[in-house]
Design a protein around this motif. Structure first.
Motif, PDB file in Angstrom:
ATOM      1  N   GLN A   1       0.899  -1.126  -0.152  1.00 32.92           N
ATOM      2  CA  GLN A   1      -0.230   0.153   0.126  1.00 32.92           C
ATOM      3  C   GLN A   1       0.240   1.302  -0.372  1.00 32.92           C
ATOM      4  O   GLN A   1       0.571   2.430   0.493  1.00 32.92           O
ATOM      5  N   SER A   2       1.703   1.332  -0.921  1.00 31.31           N
ATOM      6  CA  SER A   2       2.861   2.367  -0.803  1.00 31.31           C
ATOM      7  C   SER A   2       2.784   2.690  -2.063  1.00 31.31           C
ATOM      8  O   SER A   2       3.064   1.957  -2.940  1.00 31.31           O
ATOM      9  N   GLN A   3       4.404   3.306  -2.542  1.00 31.06           N
ATOM     10  CA  GLN A   3       4.263   4.156  -3.749  1.00 31.06           C
ATOM     11  C   GLN A   3       5.877   3.571  -3.812  1.00 31.06           C
ATOM     12  O   GLN A   3       6.129   3.297  -5.057  1.00 31.06           O
ATOM     13  N   GLU A   4       6.286   2.731  -2.768  1.00 28.44           N
ATOM     14  CA  GLU A   4       7.427   2.404  -2.729  1.00 28.44           C
ATOM     15  C   GLU A   4       7.882   1.054  -3.144  1.00 28.44           C
ATOM     16  O   GLU A   4       7.133  -0.022  -3.307  1.00 28.44           O
ATOM     17  N   THR A   5       9.210   0.584  -3.525  1.00 24.95           N
ATOM     18  CA  THR A   5       9.748  -1.398  -4.077  1.00 24.95           C
ATOM     19  C   THR A   5      10.802  -1.532  -2.887  1.00 24.95           C
ATOM     20  O   THR A   5      11.004  -1.040  -2.257  1.00 24.95           O
ATOM     21  N   PHE A   6       9.862  -3.007  -2.314  1.00 26.14           N
ATOM     22  CA  PHE A   6      10.227  -3.357  -1.108  1.00 26.14           C
ATOM     23  C   PHE A   6      10.752  -4.695  -2.251  1.00 26.14           C
ATOM     24  O   PHE A   6      10.482  -5.105  -3.227  1.00 26.14           O
ATOM     25  N   TYR A   7      11.719  -5.129  -1.057  1.00 26.78           N
ATOM     26  CA  TYR A   7      12.515  -6.624  -1.713  1.00 26.78           C
ATOM     27  C   TYR A   7      12.356  -7.868  -0.612  1.00 26.78           C
ATOM     28  O   TYR A   7      12.457  -7.920   0.911  1.00 26.78           O
ATOM     29  N   ALA A   8      11.420  -8.782  -1.052  1.00 29.12           N
ATOM     30  CA  ALA A   8      11.538  -9.844  -0.273  1.00 29.12           C
ATOM     31  C   ALA A   8      12.644 -10.994  -0.602  1.00 29.12           C
ATOM     32  O   ALA A   8      12.569 -10.396  -1.186  1.00 29.12           O
TER      33      ALA A   8
ATOM     34  N   TRP B   1       5.105 -16.498  -4.120  1.00 29.22           N
ATOM     35  CA  TRP B   1       6.441 -17.255  -3.581  1.00 29.22           C
ATOM     36  C   TRP B   1       6.304 -17.842  -2.407  1.00 29.22           C
ATOM     37  O   TRP B   1       7.288 -16.835  -0.967  1.00 29.22           O
ATOM     38  N   TRP B   2       5.002 -17.875  -1.699  1.00 25.05           N
ATOM     39  CA  TRP B   2       4.967 -18.453   0.274  1.00 25.05           C
ATOM     40  C   TRP B   2       6.210 -18.530   0.879  1.00 25.05           C
ATOM     41  O   TRP B   2       5.456 -18.372   1.988  1.00 25.05           O
ATOM     42  N   ASP B   3       6.426 -19.841   0.211  1.00 26.12           N
ATOM     43  CA  ASP B   3       7.039 -20.372   1.891  1.00 26.12           C
ATOM     44  C   ASP B   3       8.731 -20.024   1.566  1.00 26.12           C
ATOM     45  O   ASP B   3       9.416 -20.430   1.679  1.00 26.12           O
ATOM     46  N   LYS B   4       9.268 -19.227   0.638  1.00 30.36           N
ATOM     47  CA  LYS B   4      10.836 -17.806   0.912  1.00 30.36           C
ATOM     48  C   LYS B   4      10.262 -17.496   1.296  1.00 30.36           C
ATOM     49  O   LYS B   4      11.994 -16.814   2.019  1.00 30.36           O
ATOM     50  N   LEU B   5       9.477 -16.144   1.596  1.00 28.59           N
ATOM     51  CA  LEU B   5       9.978 -14.795   2.377  1.00 28.59           C
ATOM     52  C   LEU B   5      10.468 -15.159   3.782  1.00 28.59           C
ATOM     53  O   LEU B   5       9.813 -15.259   4.851  1.00 28.59           O
ATOM     54  N   ASP B   6      12.388 -14.616   4.322  1.00 24.32           N
ATOM     55  CA  ASP B   6      12.258 -14.710   5.281  1.00 24.32           C
ATOM     56  C   ASP B   6      12.884 -13.228   5.647  1.00 24.32           C
ATOM     57  O   ASP B   6      13.039 -13.319   7.056  1.00 24.32           O
ATOM     58  N   GLY B   7      12.516 -12.270   5.060  1.00 20.35           N
ATOM     59  CA  GLY B   7      12.953 -10.773   5.206  1.00 20.35           C
ATOM     60  C   GLY B   7      12.352  -9.733   4.399  1.00 20.35           C
ATOM     61  O   GLY B   7      11.875 -10.200   3.453  1.00 20.35           O
ATOM     62  N   VAL B   8      12.153  -8.564   4.735  1.00 16.93           N
ATOM     63  CA  VAL B   8      12.040  -7.566   4.040  1.00 16.93           C
ATOM     64  C   VAL B   8      12.863  -6.776   3.747  1.00 16.93           C
ATOM     65  O   VAL B   8      14.072  -6.013   5.172  1.00 16.93           O
ATOM     66  N   ARG B   9      13.667  -5.725   2.808  1.00 21.38           N
ATOM     67  CA  ARG B   9      14.441  -4.848   2.571  1.00 21.38           C
ATOM     68  C   ARG B   9      13.804  -3.704   2.094  1.00 21.38           C
ATOM     69  O   ARG B   9      13.379  -3.849   0.884  1.00 21.38           O
ATOM     70  N   SER B  10      14.154  -2.641   2.431  1.00 26.44           N
ATOM     71  CA  SER B  10      13.725  -1.543   1.358  1.00 26.44           C
ATOM     72  C   SER B  10      14.681  -1.182   0.200  1.00 26.44           C
ATOM     73  O   SER B  10      13.878  -0.250  -1.145  1.00 26.44           O
TER      74      SER B  10
END
Length: 133
Positions: free
Chosen positions: A79-86, A111-120
């Protein structure tokens, strides 16, 4: 209502766009923070549902995925205008990333079984995940 075309031409309707889908027998409403603009949120079940609600991220740098969505993020909404990196850290080592563009959502994320973190910011020490973003 926003519709997005996903891989294999599957049409995805995100629950954030359909408030009526958030309630009903056996359904846990998404966390209140899911409605805040400027966040990317992940849920443990399809259609932005599941125990513990959504886990949202809007910070800078890296954030580890919450235990209830770590390698179990079946849906997301940015819900942002930014790109995040899973980010995903495979058992064999290394790092993979998937771009989550501003306004993107998935009712059932492949990619449901791969998310370990998020980075901006785009990680320089990771390779693009499949399919390439």
């Amino acid at each position: 209502m926003r519709l997005r075309a996903a891989a294999l031409s599957t049409v995805v309707v995100c629950a954030a766009d359909t408030p009526a889908a958030a309630t009903g027998p056996g359904r846990t409403p998404p966390a209140v923070e899911a409605a805040l603009s400027g966040h990317v949120c992940f849920w443990p079940e399809p259609d932005e549902m599941g125990p513990g609600g959504g886990r949202c991220y809007n910070g800078t740098g890296f954030a580890e995925a919450a235990p209830h969505v770590k390698r179990h993020a079946k849906s997301f909404s940015n819900q942002s205008q930014e790109t995040f990196y899973a980010l995903h850290f495979p058992a064999g080592g290394g790092c993979l990333y998937r771009m989550v563009h501003g306004g993107d959502c998935a009712s059932y994320w492949e990619w449901w079984d791969k998310l370990d973190g998020v980075r901006s910011s785009r990680p320089t020490d990771c390779s693009p995940g499949f399919p390439p973003s």
